[in-house]
Motif scaffolding. Structure first.
Motif, short mmCIF file in Angstrom:
data_model
loop_
_atom_site.label_atom_id
_atom_site.label_comp_id
_atom_site.label_asym_id
_atom_site.label_seq_id
_atom_site.Cartn_x
_atom_site.Cartn_y
_atom_site.Cartn_z
N GLU A 125 0.83 -1.20 0.00
CA GLU A 125 0.00 0.00 0.00
C GLU A 125 0.86 1.25 0.00
OE1 GLU A 125 -2.79 -0.22 3.16
OE2 GLU A 125 -4.10 -1.61 2.09
N GLY A 126 1.94 1.20 0.78
CA GLY A 126 2.85 2.34 0.81
C GLY A 126 3.38 2.65 -0.58
N SER A 127 3.71 1.58 -1.30
CA SER A 127 4.24 1.77 -2.64
C SER A 127 3.18 2.32 -3.59
CB SER A 127 4.79 0.44 -3.15
OG SER A 127 5.18 0.58 -4.49
N TYR A 128 1.97 1.73 -3.50
CA TYR A 128 0.89 2.23 -4.36
C TYR A 128 0.60 3.68 -4.03
CZ TYR A 128 -0.21 -2.48 -5.94
OH TYR A 128 -0.15 -3.71 -6.52
N ALA A 129 0.63 4.00 -2.74
CA ALA A 129 0.31 5.37 -2.33
C ALA A 129 1.34 6.36 -2.86
CB ALA A 129 0.23 5.45 -0.81
N CYS A 130 2.57 5.86 -3.13
CA CYS A 130 3.58 6.73 -3.73
C CYS A 130 3.33 6.91 -5.22
CB CYS A 130 4.98 6.16 -3.54
SG CYS A 130 5.58 6.31 -1.87
N GLY A 131 2.36 6.20 -5.74
CA GLY A 131 2.05 6.32 -7.16
C GLY A 131 2.69 5.24 -8.01
N ASN A 143 -7.34 8.63 -1.96
CA ASN A 143 -6.31 8.23 -2.95
C ASN A 143 -6.62 6.89 -3.60
OD1 ASN A 143 -5.66 6.53 -0.89
ND2 ASN A 143 -3.49 7.06 -0.82
N SER A 178 -1.71 6.33 -10.96
CA SER A 178 -0.35 6.69 -10.54
C SER A 178 -0.23 8.20 -10.42
CB SER A 178 0.67 6.19 -11.56
OG SER A 178 0.71 4.81 -11.53
N ARG A 197 -2.18 9.47 -7.40
CA ARG A 197 -1.58 9.18 -6.09
C ARG A 197 -0.32 9.98 -5.86
NH1 ARG A 197 -2.78 2.88 -6.77
NH2 ARG A 197 -4.91 2.85 -5.99
N LYS A 198 0.31 10.42 -6.95
CA LYS A 198 1.50 11.25 -6.76
C LYS A 198 1.12 12.63 -6.21
CE LYS A 198 4.11 8.72 -10.03
NZ LYS A 198 4.15 8.40 -11.44
N ASN A 249 5.92 2.22 7.51
CA ASN A 249 6.18 1.18 6.50
C ASN A 249 7.32 1.57 5.58
OD1 ASN A 249 4.81 3.20 5.23
ND2 ASN A 249 3.39 1.91 4.15
N PHE A 285 10.34 1.11 3.16
CA PHE A 285 10.62 0.02 2.23
C PHE A 285 11.96 -0.61 2.57
CE2 PHE A 285 8.14 2.88 -0.83
CZ PHE A 285 6.95 2.33 -0.42
N TYR A 297 12.07 7.27 -3.54
CA TYR A 297 11.31 6.22 -4.24
C TYR A 297 10.23 6.79 -5.16
CZ TYR A 297 8.50 1.99 -4.87
OH TYR A 297 7.80 0.95 -5.40
N ILE A 314 10.37 5.97 -9.26
CA ILE A 314 9.37 5.25 -10.05
C ILE A 314 8.77 6.16 -11.10
CG2 ILE A 314 8.76 3.54 -8.30
CD1 ILE A 314 6.41 5.28 -7.58
N ARG A 325 8.99 10.74 2.78
CA ARG A 325 8.72 10.07 1.51
C ARG A 325 7.42 10.59 0.91
NH1 ARG A 325 8.22 3.96 2.42
NH2 ARG A 325 6.06 4.47 2.84
#
Lengths: 567, 274
Positions: A439-445, B74, B104, B107-108, B118, B120, B130, B134, B183
C-alpha cells in the motif's frame, strides 16, 4: 483418597502435559540421532578409504602364498550346536591381493585357522596401475629395454625415483595429444564433413524437385565444396599422421623403462614404469609418508578422470557434471517458478481455479521422479530434440544431436521436478510481505509492476532463496530420472570445454549420484568399489552442503538487507 | 448512566456543517460518497470539503469509517476485492473516480502516511526518493536535493544525514514514521493523507510528529485520521466527527471541541462513549 481414582488420574495425566514433553522430545531425539548416525556412517566409511594399509604376507595350510592389504576383518560362526547356546567363532580376513592378470581375482577370503605363516615384509611394494588394478610384489630388476640397470633393492628404488616422474610426464604428453589435439582435429573434420554433407543434402533435394536451373547452380557449389573437402581431408590425414608419429616417438621412450617384480608365490612380472600411477612400500612408511599418500589420493580422486570401470582414479567429470547440471537446473527453474508464483499471488484473482491450480502444483511435488524421467526422455529428447535435429542438424543424422539424452534435457527435467518446490516457497515468501508495504508503494504512485519489482520481490528474496536451496538439494541428489535423460557411466567429453562454442548442452554427462549407483551395483569388482561408493557419497554430501552453505550465506545477507531487525 | 450510549440514527442522518467553512478555499470535495464492502455499507452519503493548506482531522470511534474515507481519497480501496463506491470525490474540481484518471498520477498528488511505519526494505536515501525514481527521475542532483529537502521538512535530516545509505529498517519507530512522512512529501504532493500516524509510537515520538504536522500547515493540505481527540485538538484547524459510517458534524476545531452543535458529538468528545 478419591483424588487418585482412575478418572481423576486420567485428567491429571493429560492436563499435566509432561508425557507429551517426553514423547515430542523423543521424536526429535530420534530424528537427531538418525542424522548424526547417517553422517557418522558415511564419513567413517568414506574417509578411511584412501589411508594406506600395511602389506601382509600369508602362507596357508593349502600351501598358497600370497600378499595384500587386509581390508576387512570379521567374526564368523564355525559351528553351532542346536541343543546348546554355545557357538564357536573364528576370524576371517578379506585380503586385497590384486595382481588380477595373474590370479583372476582382486580379493580373497582367508580364515584365521588356515594361516600358517604371516609377516609384513619390508620391501613389499604396492602399485596402483593404469590397468588391472593394484599389484603387490617385491622389486626384482630395473630394466631399460632389455638391459638390466639394477638388481638390488636400493638400486631399483633409486632408479624408480629417478625415472618414474619423467615417464609419467611423457605418458601424460601422449594422452594430451590423443585427447586435446586429435580431439580438436576430429572436431574440425566433423565440421567440414557437415559442411559437405549439407550441400550434398541440398543437391539431393533440388534433384527431387526437378528444377534444372537450380540443380546446375547447386551442382557447381557442390563441386567446389567437394574439392575443398577432399583437400581438407588430405591435410587432416597428414596432420593426423604427424600426431601418430609424435605418439610413437613418445611411446618408444617411455615403454622401455620397466621394473620386474616377483610376486609372493615367486612369479615374475614386468611392469612398465608409466603404468604405475603410484607405488610405495606399504610396510616402510612413516606417518608423514602415509599422510602424503592419503592426500595425494584425495587430490587424484577430486581432479582426475576415472579408471578401471570407475572403481579407481578420480571423479572429476562427475563432480563437474553434477555442478553444471544443478546450476543449469537452477537457471531454468528459479525464474520460471518465481514468475508463476508472482502471477498466482499478485495478479490472479484468488478463486476456485487458482486454488485448484495450487493443489495440482502441490501434487506435482509428489509424483515419483522416474515419471519425470520418462517424460523427459519421451518429450524433451525424442520429440523436441528430434525436431531440433531435423531442422538444424539434418546433416548429422542419423546420429542424434539433441535427439537423445543430454545435459540440457536432464536439467530441464529436473527443473520440472523441482518447480513445485520453488513455486510453493515463493508463494509463501510473497504472502509474508506485509500489505502495508504494498500500500505504501501504491500510495507513492507506483504501478503494480513497480511495486512487485522494487518492494515485493526484494522483500521476498530470502524466501525465494529458500526455495532455490531446496530445489538445488533435491536436484543434486536425484538419480532415477537422470538415468533416462543423459547421465552416463563414462562421458567422453565434458559439457563445457575449450572448443567452440564452449558450452555443449547436447552432450551426455557424468553425475555423482548416478556414479554411486553404477559403482556400487553395476561394477564387477564390487569389493573394491564399495569403499569408493562411501567416499563418493561423502563427496556428494559435501558438494550439496557446500552449495547449500553458499546459498544460505547469500540468503542471510539478503535477509539482513531486506527484512532487518524488528523493532 | 449507561455505559453504552444509544445514538438515535435519525439525529445523525444529516450532517451539521460549521458556517465558518464557507470562508475557506477548498481543495478536495467529497460528494455524496457511499462505500460498500460486499453487502456491508461502510460509508453513508458522506459530503465534505477539505480546505486548502489547512489541517483537517477525522475523529470517531473505531470502525466508524474514517480510515475508509481517507483511503477513498487516494483510491487505495480499489486494491481490495468486492469494494463498490458510489458518489464522487473532486480534487481541484476534477473527478478522481473518473474512468480516465491515471491512478499513478493521482496518487502522486496525494502523499500518504500509514498507521504503522512502512519504510521500504532499502536505504534511507532510496526510501525518500522512491516516488521520484518510479516516476523515472534519474538525475542524481535532483534526487539529492529532494532527499535533503524532504528529510529537513520531516525533521530527520540532522539525525540521518551521515548514514543515508544505511538501511531504513535500522531506524527507530519514530524515525521510521518521519521517514515515511518525508517520503510522502518528496514529490511535492498537494495533499498529505495521514492514517493515525502516531498510533504505533511512544508519546515523545508522537510529539515530534505533531510538531511536524503543525509545521506542514500552510504549505500542505493535511488530512489526518486519529482517535486521539487531544491530538485532533492540538494539530487541526478543522475537525470532522464520524460515527457509524456517517459524517456527523464538521467544523472549526475550536468550535467542535468547545461548543459542539450536536449532543452526540459532545458525548463523544467528553468521553461519554466511544
Amino acid at each position: 483418597m478419591s483424588r487418585f481414582t482412575r478418572t481423576n488420574y486420567k485428567i491429571y495425566f493429560k492436563s499435566k502435559g509432561e508425557p507429551m514433553l517426553w514423547l515430542t522430545g523423543g521424536g526429535m531425539l530420534v530424528a537427531l540421532l538418525m542424522i548424526i548416525f547417517l553422517i557418522y556412517f558415511i564419513v567413517r566409511n568414506g574417509i578411511a578409504n584412501f589411508w594406506p594399509d600395511p602389506i601382509s604376507y600369508f602362507e596357508t595350510v593349502q600351501g598358497e602364498k600370497f600378499m595384500g592389504e587386509v581390508t576387512k576383518r570379521e567374526r564368523y560362526v564355525i559351528q553351532s550346536s542346536a541343543d546348546k547356546d554355545e557357538k564357536v567363532y573364528g576370524v576371517r580376513y578379506l585380503v586385497r591381493i590384486g595382481n588380477f592378470e595373474l590370479t583372476n581375482e582382486h580379493f580373497k577370503w582367508l580364515k584365521d585357522s588356515e594361516i600358517v605363516k604371516e609377516s609384513k615384509p619390508k620391501y613389499a611394494m604396492v602399485l596402483e596401475r593404469l590397468e588391472w588394478g593394484r599389484f603387490y610384489g617385491f622389486p626384482y630388476k630395473f630394466k631399460i629395454g632389455d638391459e638390466v640397470i639394477a638388481d638390488n633393492i636400493d638400486g631399483i628404488l633409486k632408479n624408480y625415483d629417478k625415472y618414474h616422474d619423467e615417464m609419467r610426464r611423457l605418458w601424460k604428453q601422449k594422452v594430451n595429444i590423443e585427447k586435446k589435439q586429435i580431439g580438436k582435429l576430429n572436431h574440425l573434420i566433423e565440421k567440414e564433413r557437415l559442411k559437405y554433407r549439407k550441400v550434398e543434402l541440398k543437391l539431393k533435394k533440388a534433384k527431387l524437385s526437378g528444377d534444372k536451373g537450380k540443380i546446375s547452380e547447386i551442382e557447381k557449389e557442390y563441386l567446389i565444396v567437394k574439392k575443398d573437402f577432399e583437400r581438407f581431408m588430405e591435410w587432416s590425414k597428414k596432420e593426423y599422421d604427424s600426431y601418430i608419429d609424435k605418439i610413437a616417438l613418445l611411446k618408444n621412450k617411455y615403454e622401455r623403462y620397466s621394473i620386474t617384480f616377483k610376486t609372493a608365490d615367486g612369479r615374475e612380472k614386468d611392469v612398465k614404469l608409466f603404468e604405475i600411477v603410484r607405488g610405495y612400500r606399504g610396510n616402510d612408511l612413516s606417518l608423514m609418508d602415509k599422510m602424503g599418500i592419503y592426500f595425494d589420493r584425495w587430490v587424484e580422486f577430486l581432479t582426475d578422470d576415472p579408471r578401471e570401470a570407475n572403481s579407481e582414479g578420480g571423479v572429476f567429470p562427475a563432480i563437474f557434471g553434477t555442478i553444471v547440471m544443478t546450476l543449469l537446473m537452477s537457471i531454468f527453474v528459479v525464474p520460471f517458478g518465481v514468475v508463476a508464483a508472482i502471477y498466482m499471488k499478485e495478479y490472479a484473482k484468488s478463486g476456485k481455479i487458482i486454488s485448484m491450480l495450487r493443489i495440482a502444483i502441490n501434487n506435482l511435488a509428489g509424483v515419483p521422479s522416474i515419471v519425470y524421467g520418462v517424460f523427459g526422455v519421451g518429450f524433451f529428447a525424442y520429440t523436441v530434440g528430434a525436431s531440433i535435429d531435423n531442422i538444424f542438424y539434418e546433416a548429422k543424422l542419423p546420429n542424434p544431436t539433441f535427439g537423445t539424452g543430454g545435459i540440457l534435457w536432464a536439467s530441464l527435467t529436473l527443473a520440472l521436478l523441482t518447480l513445485p518446490v520453488v513455486i510453493v516457497s515463493t508463494e509463501e515468501a510473497i504472502n509474508a510481505v506485509p500489505n502495508s508495504l504494498r500500500e505504501g508503494s501504491y500510495a507513492c504512485g507506483a504501478t503494480k509492476w513497480q511495486t512487485i519489482r522494487y518492494i515485493v520481490l526484494p522483500r521476498a528474496m530470502p524466501g525465494i532463496m529458500t526455495g532455490f536451496i531446496l530445489a538445488m538439494s533435491r536436484g543434486a541428489g536425484e538419480v532415477a530420472p537422470l538415468m533416462l535423460v543423459g547421465a552416463v557411466k563414462l562421458a567422453p567429453e565434458m559439457p563445457i570445454d575449450g572448443l567452440f562454442p564452449f558450452v555443449h548442452l547436447e552432450r551426455s554427462f557424468m553425475h555423482l549420484g548416478f556414479h554411486i549407483f553404477d559403482l556400487g551395483f553395476q561394477s564387477q569388482n564390487s569389493d573394491a568399489a564399495i569403499p569408493m561408493v562411501y567416499t563418493t557419497t561423502l563427496l556428494l554430501i559435501i558438494i550439496v552442503i557446500v552449495l547449500n552453505v553458499v546459498a544460505i550465506y547469500i540468503r542471510n545477507r539478503l535477509r539482513k538487507k531486506f527484512i532487518g531487525s524488528i523493532f | 448512566m449507561s455505559l453504552t450510549l444509544k445514538i438515535d440514527e435519525n439525529s445523525i442522518a444529516k450532517t451539521v456543517y460549521d458556517p465558518l467553512l464557507e470562508n475557506e478555499e477548498m481543495i478536495i470535495s467529497i460528494k455524496d460518497l457511499s462505500l460498500f464492502y460486499g453487502e456491508k455499507q461502510a460509508l453513508f452519503n458522506v459530503t465534505m470539503d477539505v480546505p486548502k493548506n489547512k489541517v483537517t482531522a477525522l475523529i470517531g470511534p473505531s470502525g466508524c469509517g474514517k480510515s475508509t474515507l481517507l483511503r477513498c481519497i487516494n483510491r487505495l480501496n480499489d486494491l481490495l476485492d468486492n469494494v463498490r463506491v458510489d458518489g464522487d470525490i473532486y480534487l481541484n474540481n476534477e473527478s478522481i473516480y473518473d474512468k480516465a484518471v491515471d491512478l499513478s498520477e493521482l496518487r502522486k498528488k496525494l502523499g500518504m502516511v500509514a498507521q504503522k511505519p512502512n519504510p521500504f526494505p532499502m536505504s534511507i536515501y532510496d526510501n525518500v526518493v522512491y516516488p521520484l525514481r518510479i516516476d523515472g527521475v534519474k538525475k542524481k542532483s535532483i534526487l539529492d536535493e529532494v532527499c535533503e529537502r524532504s528529510l529537513t521538512k520531516a525533521g530527520l535530516w540532522d539525525e540521518v544525514k551521515d548514514r543515508l545509505k544505511d538501511n531504513a529498517l535500522g531506524l527507530s519507530g519514530g524515525q521510521q514514521q518521519r521517514l515515511c512522512i518525508a517520503r510522502a512529501i518528496a514529490p511535492e504532493p498537494e495533499v498529505v493523507l495521514m492514517d493515525e500516524p502516531c498510533s504505533a509510537l511512544d508519546p515523545l515520538a508522537t510529539m515530534v510528529i505533531e510538531d511536524l504536522i503543525l509545521s506542514l500547515r500552510g504549505s500542505y493540505t493535511v488530512v489526518i485520521v486519529t482517535h486521539n481527540m487531544q491530538q485532533a485538538a492540538r494539530v487541526s484547524d478543522y475537525t470532522a466527527f464520524m460515527y457509524m459510517g456517517r459524517l456527523v458534524e464538521y467544523g472549526n476545531t475550536v468550535n467542535i471541541f468547545k461548543k459542539p452543535k450536536l449532543k452526540e458529538t459532545e458525548d463523544y468528545i467528553t468521553g461519554r462513549f466511544g
